[in-house]
Design an enzyme around this catalytic site. Structure first.
Site, PDB file in Angstrom:
ATOM      1  N   CYS A 185       3.682  20.051  27.228  1.00  0.00           N
ATOM      2  CA  CYS A 185       4.469  18.822  27.215  1.00  0.00           C
ATOM      3  C   CYS A 185       6.028  19.493  26.562  1.00  0.00           C
ATOM      4  CB  CYS A 185       3.941  17.770  26.346  1.00  0.00           C
ATOM      5  SG  CYS A 185       5.173  16.330  26.525  1.00  0.00           S
ATOM      6  N   HIS A 241      -1.345  16.831  24.479  1.00  0.00           N
ATOM      7  CA  HIS A 241      -1.226  16.747  23.118  1.00  0.00           C
ATOM      8  C   HIS A 241      -1.671  14.951  23.070  1.00  0.00           C
ATOM      9  CE1 HIS A 241       2.757  14.712  22.585  1.00  0.00           C
ATOM     10  NE2 HIS A 241       2.767  15.481  23.798  1.00  0.00           N
TER      11      HIS A 241
HETATM   12 CO    CO Z   1       3.977  14.615  25.327  1.00  0.00          CO
END
Ligand code: CO
Length: 219
Positions: free
Chosen positions: A42, A98
């Protein structure tokens, strides 16, 4: 125009420290890179790929986007994957999500942010697909975290289904695809046990990982 001198100052200090440790560090790196890992993570600033796995520059090839997605027609992620597999010959592709992912949360709550909503549409589809698992996960925060896990598993399957990875496996290239998730609260990674290293194997492995999540008691 306003400059950011502190970043240049930081950079100079960092380069000096690296050179002090190994005088030929940058010279060696400038000649070639030979990373064994491709990291698909990410964009979140709290998940710095190299740092959390303790790897130096040159050791990790990185692609990051909002909510660590690998969509079948994403002509940013796919060339990165192709270059990593065909040219750099990485041995591992790591999809790392995450907990507390803002992108996943936005998709879950359907909060509007703009253009990125379109990018997150795929996560809403994953949400609908696993409604029954999410409903049983507990309160909203726990549901979003469960969706973060489900998203990683889905993206692992996507990586395995690309022509790039399938062709590599068909020609006998050594390549392992992993699904991991990172906890912002303690800095630790967890393996979601969706490790795939052969054509077509992702279907069973990912289905089993999803079944394990479905069996978990509410948080
Ligand atoms: Co993220």
């Amino acid at each position: 125009m306003k400059k950011t001198p502190e970043l240049f100052e930081n950079n100079r200090r960092w380069a000096e420290a690296m050179t002090a440790r190994d005088p030929r560090f940058f010279l060696k790196l400038a000649e070639q890179q030979a990373p064994e890992y491709l990291w698909i993570g990410c964009s979140d600033s709290r998940v710095p790929a190299n740092e959390i796995v303790g790897l130096a520059p040159g050791e990790l090839f990185v692609h990051r986007n909002v909510a660590n997605q690998v969509l079948h027609a994403d002509f940013n992620a796919l060339p990165v994957l192709q270059f990593a597999v065909d040219v750099l010959k990485v041995k591992h592709v790591i999809v790392c999500g995450h907990y507390g992912c803002g992108g996943v949360a936005a998709a879950y709550t359907r909060n509007r942010f703009g253009l990125v909503d379109n990018w997150l549409r795929n996560i809403q589809i994953i949400r609908r697909k696993y409604d029954h698992i999410l409903d049983a996960a507990g309160e909203e925060k726990a549901r979003i975290d469960r969706l973060c896990e489900l998203n990683v598993i889905e993206q692992v399957a996507h990586v395995c289904q690309t022509t790039v990875v399938r062709d590599a496996w068909r020609r006998g290239q050594e390549l392992v695809v992993h699904g991991w998730i990172y906890a912002l609260e303690n800095g630790l990674l967890r393996d979601l046990d969706t490790t795939v290293w052969d054509v077509g194997a992702e279907e069973k492995i990912c289905a089993e990982a999803i079944e394990r999540l479905a069996q978990k008691t509410p948080a």
